[in-house]
Scaffold this motif. Sequence first.
Motif: not given
Length: 115
Positions: A72-73, A79-80, A110-113
């Motif tokens: 993830r970044d 918040p994400y 955990i979303p990929k943002v």
Amino acid sequence: MVPNSGQKQSKTAQTIAFLKQYPSPDGIEDWFTRAVCNAVAELMIIGLEGVPAADTMPLVVERFIHALWPKRDWKEAHPYTGAKRLYRSIIETAESGQRWPLPKDILASIPKVKM
């Protein structure tokens, strides 16, 4: 804090103390390591199935950190993908299954943002 009554601490207490002092690996931000270590320390005491042996916890934490970090970044205050979300995702993943979580299960919450 465990009172010092002259008795030796349990392996679990020793491992939790170790996790609180665990150094961030090269290239990993300290907040990320703290979030993982604090969550793993909490997991040790909530009565899950499949808890790794206390003496293997350094390897377990290393695996979690290196499995999660590149996926993830991560940004500490985001918040994400921030520290609070990472910590809660580890705890909630474990609590929902009542088993020690796998990194892939944690990442699923955990979303990929793109930032």
